[in-house]
Design a protein around this motif. Structure first.
Motif, PDB file in Angstrom:
ATOM      1  N   ARG A 224       3.340  -1.015  12.014  1.00 17.06           N
ATOM      2  CA  ARG A 224       3.218  -2.450  11.844  1.00 17.06           C
ATOM      3  C   ARG A 224       4.525  -3.182  12.178  1.00 17.06           C
ATOM      4  NH1 ARG A 224      -1.429  -3.149  12.917  1.00 17.06           N
ATOM      5  NH2 ARG A 224      -0.792  -5.329  12.733  1.00 17.06           N
ATOM      6  N   LEU A 225       5.674  -2.548  11.818  1.00 17.52           N
ATOM      7  CA  LEU A 225       6.970  -3.172  12.160  1.00 17.52           C
ATOM      8  C   LEU A 225       7.170  -3.230  13.670  1.00 17.52           C
ATOM      9  CD1 LEU A 225       9.307  -1.636   9.427  1.00 17.52           C
ATOM     10  CD2 LEU A 225       8.638  -4.046   9.670  1.00 17.52           C
ATOM     11  N   GLU A 226       6.742  -2.177  14.378  1.00 17.64           N
ATOM     12  CA  GLU A 226       6.891  -2.194  15.848  1.00 17.64           C
ATOM     13  C   GLU A 226       6.013  -3.274  16.468  1.00 17.64           C
ATOM     14  OE1 GLU A 226       5.978   1.757  16.998  1.00 17.64           O
ATOM     15  OE2 GLU A 226       8.011   2.528  16.662  1.00 17.64           O
TER      16      GLU A 226
ATOM     17  N   GLN B  25       0.831  -1.209   0.000  1.00 20.97           N
ATOM     18  CA  GLN B  25       0.000   0.000   0.000  1.00 20.97           C
ATOM     19  C   GLN B  25       0.864   1.257   0.000  1.00 20.97           C
ATOM     20  OE1 GLN B  25      -2.480  -0.468   3.420  1.00 20.97           O
ATOM     21  NE2 GLN B  25      -3.834  -2.010   2.429  1.00 20.97           N
ATOM     22  N   LEU B  26       2.055   1.194   0.722  1.00 21.41           N
ATOM     23  CA  LEU B  26       2.926   2.373   0.749  1.00 21.41           C
ATOM     24  C   LEU B  26       3.476   2.664  -0.639  1.00 21.41           C
ATOM     25  CD1 LEU B  26       4.473   4.567   2.335  1.00 21.41           C
ATOM     26  CD2 LEU B  26       6.228   2.854   2.819  1.00 21.41           C
ATOM     27  N   LEU B  27       3.876   1.624  -1.345  1.00 25.42           N
ATOM     28  CA  LEU B  27       4.426   1.838  -2.683  1.00 25.42           C
ATOM     29  C   LEU B  27       3.328   2.264  -3.655  1.00 25.42           C
ATOM     30  CD1 LEU B  27       6.873  -1.208  -2.960  1.00 25.42           C
ATOM     31  CD2 LEU B  27       7.425   1.192  -2.525  1.00 25.42           C
ATOM     32  N   ALA B  28       2.067   1.905  -3.378  1.00 27.73           N
ATOM     33  CA  ALA B  28       0.970   2.318  -4.235  1.00 27.73           C
ATOM     34  C   ALA B  28       0.387   3.667  -3.833  1.00 27.73           C
ATOM     35  CB  ALA B  28      -0.126   1.267  -4.226  1.00 27.73           C
ATOM     36  N   GLY B  29       0.915   4.248  -2.795  1.00 33.53           N
ATOM     37  CA  GLY B  29       0.452   5.550  -2.331  1.00 33.53           C
ATOM     38  C   GLY B  29      -0.798   5.468  -1.499  1.00 33.53           C
ATOM     39  N   GLU B  30      -1.165   4.288  -1.046  1.00 30.92           N
ATOM     40  CA  GLU B  30      -2.392   4.140  -0.266  1.00 30.92           C
ATOM     41  C   GLU B  30      -2.116   4.108   1.241  1.00 30.92           C
ATOM     42  OE1 GLU B  30      -4.111   0.576  -1.629  1.00 30.92           O
ATOM     43  OE2 GLU B  30      -4.527   1.313  -3.665  1.00 30.92           O
ATOM     44  N   ALA B  31      -0.881   4.082   1.663  1.00 29.37           N
ATOM     45  CA  ALA B  31      -0.524   4.092   3.092  1.00 29.37           C
ATOM     46  C   ALA B  31       0.712   4.954   3.309  1.00 29.37           C
ATOM     47  CB  ALA B  31      -0.238   2.682   3.583  1.00 29.37           C
ATOM     48  N   SER B  32       0.912   5.385   4.543  1.00 22.32           N
ATOM     49  CA  SER B  32       2.049   6.257   4.886  1.00 22.32           C
ATOM     50  C   SER B  32       3.172   5.442   5.510  1.00 22.32           C
ATOM     51  CB  SER B  32       1.601   7.346   5.859  1.00 22.32           C
ATOM     52  OG  SER B  32       1.186   6.741   7.093  1.00 22.32           O
ATOM     53  N   ALA B  33       4.342   6.105   5.511  1.00 24.60           N
ATOM     54  CA  ALA B  33       5.508   5.455   6.169  1.00 24.60           C
ATOM     55  C   ALA B  33       5.267   5.265   7.651  1.00 24.60           C
ATOM     56  CB  ALA B  33       6.761   6.293   5.921  1.00 24.60           C
ATOM     57  N   GLN B  34       4.454   6.127   8.264  1.00 22.66           N
ATOM     58  CA  GLN B  34       4.175   6.013   9.693  1.00 22.66           C
ATOM     59  C   GLN B  34       3.382   4.738   9.995  1.00 22.66           C
ATOM     60  OE1 GLN B  34       5.506   8.278  11.768  1.00 22.66           O
ATOM     61  NE2 GLN B  34       4.872   6.978  13.488  1.00 22.66           N
ATOM     62  N   GLU B  35       2.470   4.363   9.066  1.00 22.74           N
ATOM     63  CA  GLU B  35       1.725   3.123   9.244  1.00 22.74           C
ATOM     64  C   GLU B  35       2.657   1.912   9.134  1.00 22.74           C
ATOM     65  OE1 GLU B  35      -1.460   3.032   6.491  1.00 22.74           O
ATOM     66  OE2 GLU B  35      -2.483   4.771   7.330  1.00 22.74           O
ATOM     67  N   LEU B  36       3.610   1.963   8.172  1.00 17.98           N
ATOM     68  CA  LEU B  36       4.584   0.865   8.069  1.00 17.98           C
ATOM     69  C   LEU B  36       5.413   0.732   9.339  1.00 17.98           C
ATOM     70  CD1 LEU B  36       5.971  -1.367   6.484  1.00 17.98           C
ATOM     71  CD2 LEU B  36       7.451   0.406   5.453  1.00 17.98           C
TER      72      LEU B  36
END
Length: 540
Positions: free
Chosen positions: A87-89, A73-84
């Protein structure tokens, strides 16, 4: 009479009862142990979070899938780096809980090493992604998303396999636990069945023994009547035997006494002992202190009776008016259920009188009556030890008759014996009663003087020398014999030395007196035990 004789009854078979009791106890202990082990395993199965490792591995797989989706979704522009980053945390938190869980950690390291390696690899990647993304999420978000997607497929496949491996391991463990519980329940059932059988056998055996005991009791009651008649007959025979024994002991020449051990009450005393004690009638009480004159011997008799139960051949003075030497023997016996002392003795006065005469002959010189060498050494050793212990002066004199050989050669041995007797009499008259005098052999004499310092010793020796010099022996041919003595002395001087050492020193002084002309007294200064001047040698 035993149980087999009493009507053929069988004795109680106590050993079999003991074995049955032991078997029941062992079965009970084994059942309790098996039940405790089963309860322990059941408690282990009921422990919370027992299979939480499967849930955690599945959670890691699920969170990894969400991270992969957010990266797309981040690479498609549908999510932000903050959301990634979020999820990693979350994924890192799940991995951290998984590594902290003890059961999962043990399973991964010991049973599923591939799963453990997958978790470590995933944790390494997540830690690297968080380290890159945390400072500037917006700047590094796309780069981290691409990196996640490049590893996600392989890691996703490995976590799925880890879920399957953990699930299989948990299933196998549950199967093994169920089989173990089944085996333990089977064992517990067998033990309980054995316990019931053993208890039933014990109850049956006890019932049989109770019947045997009742039969034996009836048989014993019948035998008791027979025994009573036998006891009555035996009592009559014992009483007749006791009267006969009393007659024999009363007529015995030995002294016999039977007294109570606790209160010295006289149970029997024969006429011989009554006469020896000068009693008008048999006494009611006769303590051993009134029987024996010496309190120490009385105590010895009591102690040995108490310790060993018998005493044999104790030589003691019996009675008091006058006492008689007797050989006393005693034994602890039971009379009518009461502890008593049986004491008997016989007169050994002639034996003691002969013994005293022999002792006197063995200790004294037969010619002059002084102590011989052995008796002199025994008495001197004891007296010297007393002086040393109390730090008192003590002296030793060695003396012999001058030119005694010429007296024997000229006048004969009979005159020589008269000279020896006269010298011994002079020693008795001059020296004290406390001094020890002895003839060592031939014309040689010795004396030990307690409480005598060097000056007193010299004065005493000079008086003795003068007394012998004044002796005159009238001979059969009308001649008069006179002779002299030489004396050597030495002092104890508070030394740790023996009588023999002092005699050697005094003997050296005597040889010096001989060498200096005889008829004199020479004192040797103490040099220590067996230490003398090398130049001093006895004359030939």
């Amino acid at each position: 009479m035993n149980a087999m004789e009493l009507g053929g009854a069988h004795p109680l078979r106590l050993p079999s009862v003991r074995w049955l009791l032991l078997l029941v106890v062992l079965m009970a202990v084994a059942s309790a142990t098996a039940l405790w082990l089963t309860l322990q395993q059941a408690r282990e199965l009921g422990r919370p979070n027992q299979h939480a490792d499967l849930w955690y591995v599945a959670s890691v797989n699920s969170e990894l899938a969400r991270v992969r989706q957010v990266s797309h979704q981040l690479l498609a522009g549908e999510a932000s780096a903050q959301e990634l980053l979020l999820r990693l945390e979350v994924l890192y938190s799940v991995l951290d809980k998984t590594s902290a869980l003890t059961s999962l950690s043990d399973r991964l390291h010991h049973q599923l090493p591939h799963t453990a390696a997958t978790m470590r690899e995933l944790s390494h990647h997540v830690d690297a992604w968080l380290h890159t993304l945390t400072p500037r999420p917006s700047a590094s978000g796309e780069r981290v998303a691409r990196d996640v997607l490049s590893w996600a497929d392989g890691l996703q496949q490995q976590t799925r396999m880890a879920v399957a491996d953990v699930h299989v391991a948990v299933t196998e463990e549950n199967d093994a636990t169920r089989q173990s519980l089944h085996q333990r329940f089977v064992l517990l059932s067998a033990l309980l069945a054995g316990l019931l059988l053993g208890t039933a056998a014990l109850i049956r055996h006890l019932a049989q023994e109770a019947r045997r005991a009742r039969h034996l009791s009836r048989t014993l009651a019948q035998a008791n009547q027979m025994l009573e008649s036998r006891v009555a007959e035996r009592t009559r025979q014992i009483e007749e035997g006791r009267q006969l024994l009393s007659f024999i002991l009363d007529a015995s020449p030995s002294d016999v006494l039977l007294i109570g051990a606790d209160n010295s009450e006289v149970i029997f005393i024969n006429q011989s002992l009554i006469r020896r004690l000068n009693l008008a009638a048999p006494p009611k009480h006769l303590p051993k202190s009134e029987l024996l004159q010496d309190p120490a011997q009385c105590q010895q008799l009591s102690d040995e009776l108490e310790r060993y139960g018998e005493v044999g051949g104790l030589e003691a003075l019996l009675g008091h008016n006058p006492p008689t030497w007797c050989s006393v023997s005693a034994r602890l016996i039971e009379v009518d259920g009461r502890l008593s002392h049986l004491i008997w003795s016989f007169d050994i006065t002639p034996h003691k009188r002969l013994e005293a005469q022999l002792r006197e002959l063995a200790a004294s010189d037969p010619l002059c009556g002084l102590d011989n060498r052995r008796a002199f050494l025994e008495k001197s050793t004891a007296l010297l030890e007393h002086c040393r212990r109390h730090q008192q002066d003590c002296a030793v004199l060695m003396l012999d008759i001058d030119r005694f050989k010429s007296i024997n050669d000229r006048y004969g041995h009979a005159v020589g014996d008269q000279a020896i007797i006269a010298c011994a009499n002079a020693m008795r008259a001059t020296l004290r009663d406390a001094d020890v005098l002895g003839r060592l052999g031939g014309e040689e004499f010795a004396a030990l003087l307690p409480l005598a310092g060097e000056r007193a010793t010299r004065d005493t020796a000079e008086r003795l020398r003068g007394a012998v010099e004044a002796i005159r022996i009238e001979l059969e041919n009308g001649d008069t014999l006179s002779f002299t003595i030489s004396i050597g002395t030495t002092q104890l001087a508070n030394r740790a030395t023996l009588v023999e050492d002092l005699m050697i020193e005094a003997d050296e002084a005597l040889y010096r007196a001989k060498a200096e002309g005889r008829n004199r007294v020479v004192n040797l200064q103490p040099l220590g035990p067996r230490q003398f001047p090398e130049a001093l040698a006895p004359p030939a």
